[in-house]
Design an enzyme around this catalytic site. Structure first.
Site, PDB file in Angstrom:
ATOM      1  N   TYR A 101       0.846  -1.188   0.000  1.00 38.48           N
ATOM      2  CA  TYR A 101       0.000   0.000   0.000  1.00 38.48           C
ATOM      3  C   TYR A 101       0.886   1.245   0.000  1.00 38.48           C
ATOM      4  CZ  TYR A 101      -2.996   3.739   1.733  1.00 38.48           C
ATOM      5  OH  TYR A 101      -3.655   4.925   1.865  1.00 38.48           O
ATOM      6  N   GLU A 189      -3.228   7.412  -4.302  1.00 37.85           N
ATOM      7  CA  GLU A 189      -3.117   6.162  -3.536  1.00 37.85           C
ATOM      8  C   GLU A 189      -3.031   4.960  -4.470  1.00 37.85           C
ATOM      9  OE1 GLU A 189      -5.763   4.925   0.133  1.00 37.85           O
ATOM     10  OE2 GLU A 189      -6.617   4.041  -1.661  1.00 37.85           O
TER      11      GLU A 189
END
Ligand code: GDP
Ligand code: MN
Length: 382
Positions: A101, A189
């Site tokens: 992530y 993101e």
């Protein structure tokens, strides 16, 4: 402004962030053509602005045209948490060895960029933050200094990303930061950022929020306006040029000035109510603006009372009052209004409202912001 995954990936590509080859598709036929161009196996992905698409059946792997036909047919029109799928993204499927992530956001309190990295990707980062907060490396980045390759690599080491993925990850992080800062994002993101068995690292998903305040230097963003997902209330507000944000409470809010509007939300919350919206009518509280504001609030079926909170500075109380009286003649409101009118010429304004002969059940005046909030919340609960 939130982008769809396919738009986010196209945005990433402009900053050389590696993504899988693919194309958008609005029909089964287009999905077949996209799959053909990307090369099998492919993954068919629902384009909706909500997470957890995989679990909802919105992401399917396909080995051949028959499978694309089946999956594309099933996913188009699917309702994912209230979002109906109208568009697909079909890309060449990746082999996944590991999922990470990475994100950049703005930390307004720290006045810096916040960089987050975790070796636990592919799941919601909020869940990781809860179960294993130490698995997330958080770093503030001074916007003047930026993010260099060495810092990015050290963060990857600290996040316990495996050796073979370090260089690829660091390279993408530097590019993602450039995308975030030069690309004027509020959020950039990647979840998951994947490691392939071949050792390559690449973005399997893209979540991008553009900073609308920077749109003046991005004429190319105009194309996103066409697909922008506004709720119906916000769409209506936009046609009237109102500074409106839809919320999910029951007290409709009209205030002059963004600061006062935000304080109004706080006070409504403080006395046990919930705001249906943020709406700042600015300095121009004339009848046209007031009528437009009331029309938008009236359109919201959740609204059970309306709290008009005006503190007159340059805005004069009697003009606000005239605006309200005139607007009430034009808009047939479902919900009662509670008004707090203070500041410049407030008395004259209150007199105009009293003289207008509007029944108490439709409009009442309260002397303070707190009293008005209490009255509006009580009405909303009845
Ligand atoms: P989200 O759940 O809505 O965030 O959608 P993502 O794009 O992040 O995909 C969710 C999950 O689907 C990923 O974590 C993967 O496990 C899986 N997935 C997506 N694309 C591929 C692919 O190309 N190959 C494989 N094997 N799995 C994929
Ligand atoms: Mn994802």
């Amino acid at each position: 402004m939130d982008l769809f995954e396919y738009q986010g990936k196209q945005y990433f590509a402009r900053f050389d962030i590696p993504v899988s080859p693919g194309d958008k598709a609005d029909t089964v036929e287009e999905a077949l053509a996209a799959a053909e161009a990307a090369g099998y196996p492919v993954v068919v992905k629902a384009q909706v602005q909500v997470g957890g698409r995989g679990k909802a059946g919105g992401i399917k792997l396909a080995d051949n045209a028959d499978e694309v036909r089946t999956h594309a047919g099933n996913i188009l029109g699917l309702d994912i948490k209230g979002h109906v799928v109208k568009r697909l993204w079909v890309e060449h499927a990746s082999d996944i060895e590991d999922e990470y992530y990475a994100s950049f956001t703005l930390d307004r309190a720290a006045k810096k960029h916040l960089f987050m990295l975790s070796a636990q990707g592919g799941v919601e980062i909020e869940a990781v933050a809860e179960s294993d907060p130490d698995a997330i490396v958080k770093l503030h980045i001074d916007p003047v200094v930026g993010l260099d390759a060495a810092t990015a690599r050290q963060a990857a080491v600290d996040a316990r990303i495996p050796e073979k993925a370090l260089d690829g990850t660091a390279d993408i992080l530097v590019k993602l930061y450039r995308c975030f800062s030069e690309g004027d994002c509020d959020l950039a993101e990647i979840n998951p950022l994947i490691l392939k068995p071949t050792g390559e690292v690449h973005a399997l998903d893209a979540k991008v929020t553009l900073d609308a305040n920077a749109s003046f230097r991005h004429p190319e963003w105009a194309e996103y306006a066409e697909t922008e997902e506004l709720d119906e209330r916000e769409r209506l507000a936009k046609t009237h040029d109102l500074q409106y944000i839809g919320l999910d409470g029951t007290v409709g809010i009209i205030a002059n000035g963004a600061g006062l509007a935000m304080s109004t939300l706080d006070v409504v919350n403080q006395v046990g109510g919930s705001a249906a919206n943020f709406l700042d009518i600015g300095g121009g509280a004339n009848a046209d603006v007031m009528a437009a504001a009331l029309e938008v609030i009236n359109f919201d079926q959740n609204v059970s009372s309306i709290f008009i909170n005006i503190f007159g500075g340059i805005t004069r109380g009697e003009e606000v009052a005239k605006g309200i009286v005139e607007a009430l003649g034009r808009v047939d409101l479902r919900a009662p209004i509670v008004i707090r009118l203070d500041g410049t010429n407030a008395e004259e304004g209150r007199q105009i409202l009293a003289d207008a002969g509007i029944p108490e059940s439709k409009l009442r005046s309260e002397p303070t912001m707190l009293d008005a909030a209490r009255a509006a919340v009580a009405l909303a609960k009845n």
